[in-house]
Motif scaffolding. Structure first.
Motif, PDB file in Angstrom:
ATOM      1  N   ALA A   1       3.015   3.027  -5.521  1.00 28.66           N
ATOM      2  CA  ALA A   1       1.799   3.017  -6.788  1.00 28.66           C
ATOM      3  C   ALA A   1       2.438   2.580  -8.284  1.00 28.66           C
ATOM      4  CB  ALA A   1       1.111   4.428  -6.727  1.00 28.66           C
ATOM      5  N   TYR A   2       3.888   3.068  -8.565  1.00 27.17           N
ATOM      6  CA  TYR A   2       3.989   2.903  -9.731  1.00 27.17           C
ATOM      7  C   TYR A   2       4.407   1.455  -9.848  1.00 27.17           C
ATOM      8  CZ  TYR A   2       4.870   7.929 -10.919  1.00 27.17           C
ATOM      9  OH  TYR A   2       4.725   9.165 -11.055  1.00 27.17           O
TER      10      TYR A   2
ATOM     11  N   MET B   1      -2.015  -3.210 -12.587  1.00 26.70           N
ATOM     12  CA  MET B   1      -3.313  -2.847 -12.578  1.00 26.70           C
ATOM     13  C   MET B   1      -3.918  -2.362 -14.073  1.00 26.70           C
ATOM     14  SD  MET B   1      -5.061   0.367 -10.572  1.00 26.70           S
ATOM     15  CE  MET B   1      -4.393   1.353 -11.830  1.00 26.70           C
TER      16      MET B   1
ATOM     17  N   THR C   1      -6.761   4.087  -8.751  1.00 28.09           N
ATOM     18  CA  THR C   1      -7.685   3.051  -8.840  1.00 28.09           C
ATOM     19  C   THR C   1      -9.333   3.394  -8.536  1.00 28.09           C
ATOM     20  OG1 THR C   1      -7.460   2.987  -6.347  1.00 28.09           O
ATOM     21  CG2 THR C   1      -6.190   1.581  -7.620  1.00 28.09           C
TER      22      THR C   1
ATOM     23  N   THR D   1      -9.040  -0.343  -1.456  1.00 29.90           N
ATOM     24  CA  THR D   1      -7.730   0.071  -1.595  1.00 29.90           C
ATOM     25  C   THR D   1      -6.936   0.562  -0.349  1.00 29.90           C
ATOM     26  OG1 THR D   1      -8.198   0.187  -4.058  1.00 29.90           O
ATOM     27  CG2 THR D   1      -6.229   1.268  -3.063  1.00 29.90           C
TER      28      THR D   1
ATOM     29  N   ILE E   1      -1.890   6.194  -6.030  1.00 31.12           N
ATOM     30  CA  ILE E   1      -2.646   4.848  -6.031  1.00 31.12           C
ATOM     31  C   ILE E   1      -4.306   5.323  -6.068  1.00 31.12           C
ATOM     32  CG2 ILE E   1      -2.968   4.218  -3.698  1.00 31.12           C
ATOM     33  CD1 ILE E   1      -2.024   1.832  -6.681  1.00 31.12           C
TER      34      ILE E   1
ATOM     35  N   SER F   1       0.412  -4.815  -3.142  1.00 32.12           N
ATOM     36  CA  SER F   1       1.005  -3.639  -3.666  1.00 32.12           C
ATOM     37  C   SER F   1       2.274  -3.078  -2.904  1.00 32.12           C
ATOM     38  CB  SER F   1      -0.111  -2.632  -3.599  1.00 32.12           C
ATOM     39  OG  SER F   1      -0.704  -2.142  -2.476  1.00 32.12           O
TER      40      SER F   1
ATOM     41  N   GLY G   1       0.769  -1.321   0.061  1.00 36.53           N
ATOM     42  CA  GLY G   1       0.006   0.117  -0.031  1.00 36.53           C
ATOM     43  C   GLY G   1       0.930   1.254   0.169  1.00 36.53           C
ATOM     44  N   PRO G   2       0.376   2.638  -0.112  1.00 38.38           N
ATOM     45  CA  PRO G   2       1.071   3.756  -0.272  1.00 38.38           C
ATOM     46  C   PRO G   2       1.493   3.963   1.074  1.00 38.38           C
ATOM     47  CG  PRO G   2      -1.544   4.104   0.154  1.00 38.38           C
ATOM     48  CD  PRO G   2      -1.399   2.545  -0.191  1.00 38.38           C
TER      49      PRO G   2
ATOM     50  N   VAL H   1       2.634  -1.156  -8.955  1.00 41.61           N
ATOM     51  CA  VAL H   1       1.411  -1.838  -9.261  1.00 41.61           C
ATOM     52  C   VAL H   1       0.590  -1.361 -10.514  1.00 41.61           C
ATOM     53  CG1 VAL H   1       1.258  -2.834  -6.996  1.00 41.61           C
ATOM     54  CG2 VAL H   1      -0.037  -0.604  -7.494  1.00 41.61           C
ATOM     55  N   LEU H   2       1.150  -0.333 -10.975  1.00 43.88           N
ATOM     56  CA  LEU H   2       0.248   0.475 -11.994  1.00 43.88           C
ATOM     57  C   LEU H   2       0.402  -0.451 -13.170  1.00 43.88           C
ATOM     58  CD1 LEU H   2       0.665   4.348 -11.664  1.00 43.88           C
ATOM     59  CD2 LEU H   2      -1.194   3.051 -11.320  1.00 43.88           C
TER      60      LEU H   2
END
Length: 443
Positions: A257-258, A264, A298, A330, A295, A253, A69-70, A260-261
């Protein structure tokens, strides 16, 4: 939940009202991705107010990097928990996310209704080109920090090939790197450039009770919306599909964020068909311009997926429900991870195998972001990209005749602004969007 005790090296704990006020300010100003958000919290909470010490802040940041996560939001949750226990963590974490979530929801609603308009497409032509430059910048930043040994560089290359050429599932790459790192840390720690461990004397008792309670209560709240959708709408409904997909994504994740982008985006575009590749890049551009975690993109995906398959609701109602359930599954786990594991933070500082796993995972994340960069570049610059499979290989090959010269020009300009002139992200995206409106009239 065990209530934390502030360090004697910090100023007296703020009142809950003060914490809420400062957390609201941070949530509204947290632009610039995790690096900017972490720097903002450091200035506000460590340098200016002294609510947590430098040592506590850095230990907590290392702890948050271990969690899926973030990491910036999790750091905000931890600081709130440190200062005012459970209610402080809830307040800080929610206020870090809510301002950006509201802005992103408004932008997603506008996009859902206006995406077919010519001027809107031209606007996002520039935004996508700017996002490509920003993603490449993120790749280089992470690579410079993470790839400080030959072994780590090899891991990054292998991760890139595994995803881009062999199409291995993202969770396999992430968890495989984590497992490999724990082994290497025990047998060849020099390959990971691990520093010496601090002595593990006088550690506090293991806080099993607080952890078990947090997992039980947090898991119940996290799963409640999905259970409701399952029993009222069924597994075939789009709300179940997006809720279950993003709930699984929240567990794997790692790396920001980058990381898992790409996974996703490919799943949302190719597997589920919720939106197009260009629209995925549009969503990332919107997320780059809003406060809060990146993120948050999402939410954009969840809104459009439900907006376009609304039955039995109206499109707007379905979109709002899709955005809500996506945001919940999320971000709710972030509170679960922190409340369950924060009491262990001191012990995690002495876990060599875990540090080795994290170091290897970070190296793999460079390859993951490299995969994202290639994927976005192909779909931003070319109108047609074919998937060619040959045995275990799977390659994305663009049609050279479909090159969009306008996107190429804007991407080059955005790259110069980012790498040469050091413009901030929002300024680059704004100028590129204006350029898209101008060039969009030319073809």
């Amino acid at each position: 939940m065990t209530e934390p005790t502030p360090s004697s090296s910090t100023t007296p704990s703020p009142t809950f009202a003060e914490l809420v006020r400062v957390s609201t300010r941070i949530g509204c100003l947290s632009f610039g991705g995790p690096a900017g958000q972490i720097a903002l919290m450091h200035r506000e909470l460590v340098e200016e107010r002294g609510w947590v010490s430098e040592e506590q802040y850095l230990h907590a940041l290392n702890f948050c990097h271990l969690l899926p996560g973030p990491e910036a939001q999790q750091l905000a949750i931890w600081i709130g928990w440190k200062l005012h226990g459970l209610k402080g963590g809830l307040a800080s974490g929610l206020l870090f996310v809510v301002p950006g979530a509201l802005v992103m929801l408004a932008l997603s609603m506008l996009y859902g209704f206006a995406a077919k308009l010519g001027w809107f497409a031209a606007l996002f032509l520039g935004i996508k080109a700017a996002v490509l430059a920003v993603v490449v910048q993120a790749l280089l930043r992470v690579a410079r920090r993470a790839l400080n040994t030959a072994f780590k560089r090899a891991v990054a290359v292998v991760a890139l090939l595994a995803l881009f050429v062999f199409n291995l599932p993202f969770p396999v790459v992430v968890l495989g790197a984590l497992a490999l790192g724990t082994v290497i840390a025990a047998r060849r720690p020099a390959w990971l450039a691990l520093g010496p461990m601090a002595p593990a004397s006088a550690l506090a008792p293991r806080p099993w009770g607080a952890t078990i309670r947090a997992i039980a209560v947090g898991g119940l709240f996290w799963s409640a919306p999905l259970v409701l959708v399952f029993f009222t709408l069924g597994q075939s409904h789009v709300l179940w599909e997006i809720g279950s997909f993003f709930a699984r994504l929240a567990v794997v994740s790692f790396g920001g964020a980058y990381a898992v982008l790409a996974y996703m985006a490919q799943a949302a575009v190719q597997t589920h068909g919720w939106l197009g590749a260009g629209e995925m890049a549009d969503g990332l551009g919107l997320a780059e311009t809003t406060p809060g975690p990146l993120i948050m993109v999402t939410q954009f995906v969840g809104y459009l997926a439900a907006f376009r398959a609304p039955a039995p609701f109206t499109p707007l109602t379905a979109g709002l429900l899709g955005a809500a359930i996506t945001t919940w599954v999320t971000f709710a786990p972030c509170f679960l991870w922190v409340f369950a594991l924060a009491p262990w933070i001191e012990r995690l500082e002495h876990a060599r195998r875990l540090k080795g796993g994290l170091a290897t995972l970070t190296a793999a994340i460079v390859g993951v972001i490299g995969n994202l960069s290639l994927w976005f570049a192909l779909h931003v610059l070319f109108a047609r990209v074919a998937t060619v499979e040959a045995g275990p290989l799977r390659l994305l090959l663009p049609d050279p005749a479909s090159l969009d010269w306008r996107a190429l020009v804007l991407a080059v300009v955005a790259g110069l602004l980012v790498f040469r002139l050091r413009w901030n992200v929002i300024a680059v995206i704004g100028l590129a969007a204006a350029g898209g409106l101008v060039l969009g009239q030319l073809g």
